[in-house]
Design a protein around this motif. Structure first.
Motif, PDB file in Angstrom:
ATOM      1  N   GLN A   3       0.837  -1.203   0.000  1.00 44.29           N
ATOM      2  CA  GLN A   3       0.000   0.000   0.000  1.00 44.29           C
ATOM      3  C   GLN A   3       0.870   1.250   0.000  1.00 44.29           C
ATOM      4  OE1 GLN A   3      -3.110   0.137   2.895  1.00 44.29           O
ATOM      5  NE2 GLN A   3      -3.837  -1.908   2.408  1.00 44.29           N
ATOM      6  N   GLY A   4       0.308   2.324  -0.469  1.00 43.93           N
ATOM      7  CA  GLY A   4       0.997   3.615  -0.440  1.00 43.93           C
ATOM      8  C   GLY A   4       1.561   4.041  -1.773  1.00 43.93           C
ATOM      9  N   GLY A   5       1.595   3.136  -2.746  1.00 44.94           N
ATOM     10  CA  GLY A   5       2.168   3.472  -4.045  1.00 44.94           C
ATOM     11  C   GLY A   5       1.378   4.525  -4.801  1.00 44.94           C
ATOM     12  N   SER A   6       0.103   4.653  -4.484  1.00 41.97           N
ATOM     13  CA  SER A   6      -0.705   5.645  -5.195  1.00 41.97           C
ATOM     14  C   SER A   6      -0.804   6.965  -4.428  1.00 41.97           C
ATOM     15  CB  SER A   6      -2.112   5.098  -5.442  1.00 41.97           C
ATOM     16  OG  SER A   6      -2.768   4.887  -4.206  1.00 41.97           O
ATOM     17  N   ILE A   7      -0.170   7.048  -3.260  1.00 37.38           N
ATOM     18  CA  ILE A   7      -0.201   8.291  -2.481  1.00 37.38           C
ATOM     19  C   ILE A   7       0.926   9.190  -2.976  1.00 37.38           C
ATOM     20  CG2 ILE A   7       0.058   9.318  -0.192  1.00 37.38           C
ATOM     21  CD1 ILE A   7      -1.022   6.655   0.939  1.00 37.38           C
ATOM     22  N   GLN A   8       0.553  10.357  -3.451  1.00 42.74           N
ATOM     23  CA  GLN A   8       1.546  11.321  -3.934  1.00 42.74           C
ATOM     24  C   GLN A   8       1.591  12.485  -2.958  1.00 42.74           C
ATOM     25  OE1 GLN A   8       0.788  12.387  -7.985  1.00 42.74           O
ATOM     26  NE2 GLN A   8       0.754  10.271  -8.663  1.00 42.74           N
ATOM     27  N   VAL A   9       2.781  12.798  -2.480  1.00 46.56           N
ATOM     28  CA  VAL A   9       2.982  13.882  -1.530  1.00 46.56           C
ATOM     29  C   VAL A   9       3.810  14.956  -2.232  1.00 46.56           C
ATOM     30  CG1 VAL A   9       3.958  14.549   0.699  1.00 46.56           C
ATOM     31  CG2 VAL A   9       2.918  12.283   0.407  1.00 46.56           C
ATOM     32  N   VAL A  10       3.280  16.167  -2.277  1.00 44.85           N
ATOM     33  CA  VAL A  10       3.984  17.290  -2.890  1.00 44.85           C
ATOM     34  C   VAL A  10       4.251  18.322  -1.801  1.00 44.85           C
ATOM     35  CG1 VAL A  10       3.869  19.117  -4.619  1.00 44.85           C
ATOM     36  CG2 VAL A  10       2.831  16.891  -5.096  1.00 44.85           C
ATOM     37  N   LEU A  11       5.511  18.635  -1.598  1.00 44.33           N
ATOM     38  CA  LEU A  11       5.876  19.650  -0.617  1.00 44.33           C
ATOM     39  C   LEU A  11       6.057  20.970  -1.350  1.00 44.33           C
ATOM     40  CD1 LEU A  11       8.537  17.648   1.391  1.00 44.33           C
ATOM     41  CD2 LEU A  11       6.094  17.844   1.829  1.00 44.33           C
ATOM     42  N   GLU A  12       5.350  21.960  -0.913  1.00 42.65           N
ATOM     43  CA  GLU A  12       5.462  23.279  -1.532  1.00 42.65           C
ATOM     44  C   GLU A  12       5.612  24.306  -0.427  1.00 42.65           C
ATOM     45  OE1 GLU A  12       2.904  26.235  -4.375  1.00 42.65           O
ATOM     46  OE2 GLU A  12       2.480  24.118  -4.440  1.00 42.65           O
ATOM     47  N   GLU A  13       6.733  24.978  -0.416  1.00 44.80           N
ATOM     48  CA  GLU A  13       6.986  25.969   0.613  1.00 44.80           C
ATOM     49  C   GLU A  13       6.201  27.241   0.307  1.00 44.80           C
ATOM     50  OE1 GLU A  13      10.625  28.571   2.531  1.00 44.80           O
ATOM     51  OE2 GLU A  13      11.060  27.059   1.034  1.00 44.80           O
ATOM     52  N   VAL A  14       5.526  27.746   1.316  1.00 45.05           N
ATOM     53  CA  VAL A  14       4.855  29.033   1.200  1.00 45.05           C
ATOM     54  C   VAL A  14       5.821  30.065   1.771  1.00 45.05           C
ATOM     55  CG1 VAL A  14       2.861  30.418   1.862  1.00 45.05           C
ATOM     56  CG2 VAL A  14       2.584  27.969   1.439  1.00 45.05           C
ATOM     57  N   PRO A  15       6.322  30.981   0.936  1.00 42.80           N
ATOM     58  CA  PRO A  15       7.327  31.934   1.419  1.00 42.80           C
ATOM     59  C   PRO A  15       6.805  32.813   2.558  1.00 42.80           C
ATOM     60  CG  PRO A  15       7.212  31.969  -0.981  1.00 42.80           C
ATOM     61  CD  PRO A  15       6.059  31.153  -0.499  1.00 42.80           C
ATOM     62  N   GLU A  16       7.712  33.166   3.452  1.00 47.36           N
ATOM     63  CA  GLU A  16       7.393  34.085   4.539  1.00 47.36           C
ATOM     64  C   GLU A  16       6.801  35.355   3.933  1.00 47.36           C
ATOM     65  OE1 GLU A  16       7.589  35.748   8.560  1.00 47.36           O
ATOM     66  OE2 GLU A  16       7.255  33.816   7.676  1.00 47.36           O
ATOM     67  N   GLY A  17       5.730  35.834   4.521  1.00 44.93           N
ATOM     68  CA  GLY A  17       5.052  37.021   4.015  1.00 44.93           C
ATOM     69  C   GLY A  17       3.864  36.710   3.117  1.00 44.93           C
ATOM     70  N   ASN A  18       3.699  35.428   2.746  1.00 42.56           N
ATOM     71  CA  ASN A  18       2.579  35.034   1.886  1.00 42.56           C
ATOM     72  C   ASN A  18       1.447  34.376   2.672  1.00 42.56           C
ATOM     73  OD1 ASN A  18       3.998  36.008  -0.259  1.00 42.56           O
ATOM     74  ND2 ASN A  18       4.254  34.063  -1.291  1.00 42.56           N
ATOM     75  N   TRP A  19       1.563  34.326   3.991  1.00 44.64           N
ATOM     76  CA  TRP A  19       0.497  33.793   4.840  1.00 44.64           C
ATOM     77  C   TRP A  19      -0.390  34.950   5.261  1.00 44.64           C
ATOM     78  CZ3 TRP A  19      -0.212  28.699   6.178  1.00 44.64           C
ATOM     79  CH2 TRP A  19       0.839  27.829   5.894  1.00 44.64           C
ATOM     80  N   GLY A  20      -1.670  34.671   5.435  1.00 43.59           N
ATOM     81  CA  GLY A  20      -2.573  35.711   5.893  1.00 43.59           C
ATOM     82  C   GLY A  20      -3.678  35.139   6.748  1.00 43.59           C
ATOM     83  N   ALA A  21      -4.207  35.976   7.618  1.00 41.72           N
ATOM     84  CA  ALA A  21      -5.341  35.608   8.464  1.00 41.72           C
ATOM     85  C   ALA A  21      -6.096  36.883   8.811  1.00 41.72           C
ATOM     86  CB  ALA A  21      -4.875  34.909   9.735  1.00 41.72           C
ATOM     87  N   GLY A  22      -7.403  36.808   8.738  1.00 42.76           N
ATOM     88  CA  GLY A  22      -8.212  37.964   9.092  1.00 42.76           C
ATOM     89  C   GLY A  22      -7.958  39.163   8.208  1.00 42.76           C
ATOM     90  N   GLY A  23      -7.564  38.914   6.962  1.00 45.33           N
ATOM     91  CA  GLY A  23      -7.311  40.010   6.033  1.00 45.33           C
ATOM     92  C   GLY A  23      -5.979  40.704   6.213  1.00 45.33           C
ATOM     93  N   ARG A  24      -5.090  40.123   7.025  1.00 44.67           N
ATOM     94  CA  ARG A  24      -3.780  40.741   7.272  1.00 44.67           C
ATOM     95  C   ARG A  24      -2.675  39.728   7.010  1.00 44.67           C
ATOM     96  NH1 ARG A  24      -4.079  44.122  12.722  1.00 44.67           N
ATOM     97  NH2 ARG A  24      -3.228  45.744  11.418  1.00 44.67           N
TER      98      ARG A  24
END
Length: 97
Positions: A21-42
């Motif tokens: 099992q697990g051969g069909s599970i694809q894991v993609v790591l994608e870094e979200v650069p600092e400054g590209n996160w937001g919460a509550g419109g900020r």
């Protein structure tokens, strides 16, 4: 990380001990650069997230974050990235080229 995510998926929907099992599970790591996160419109930073969840900035986990971004900054300087490319913690060496 790939192994941990695959194991988590298998523990939820399969048999983590079954090597077939697990051969069909694809894991993609994608870094979200600092400054590209937001919460509550900020825009939020890793430092503000640490404050919000009570992670001490003098603790080992946040020190790891600082070492990671310092290494990333050195790598970007060596590669000649533009100073305004973004994605680093505030105060990293890139600002003082």
């Amino acid at each position: 990380m790939h192994l941990a995510v695959t194991a988590a998926v298998l523990s939820a929907v399969g048999d983590p001990e079954d090597p077939t099992q697990g051969g069909s599970i694809q894991v993609v790591l994608e870094e979200v650069p600092e400054g590209n996160w937001g919460a509550g419109g900020r825009t939020i930073s890793l430092a503000s997230i640490a404050d919000k969840v009570g992670l001490p900035k003098n603790g080992e986990r946040f020190k790891w974050v600082q070492r990671y971004f310092a290494a990333k900054s050195r790598q970007r300087i060596a590669a000649g990235y533009p100073e305004d490319a973004g994605g680093l913690l505030a105060g990293e060496p890139e600002a003082g080229r």
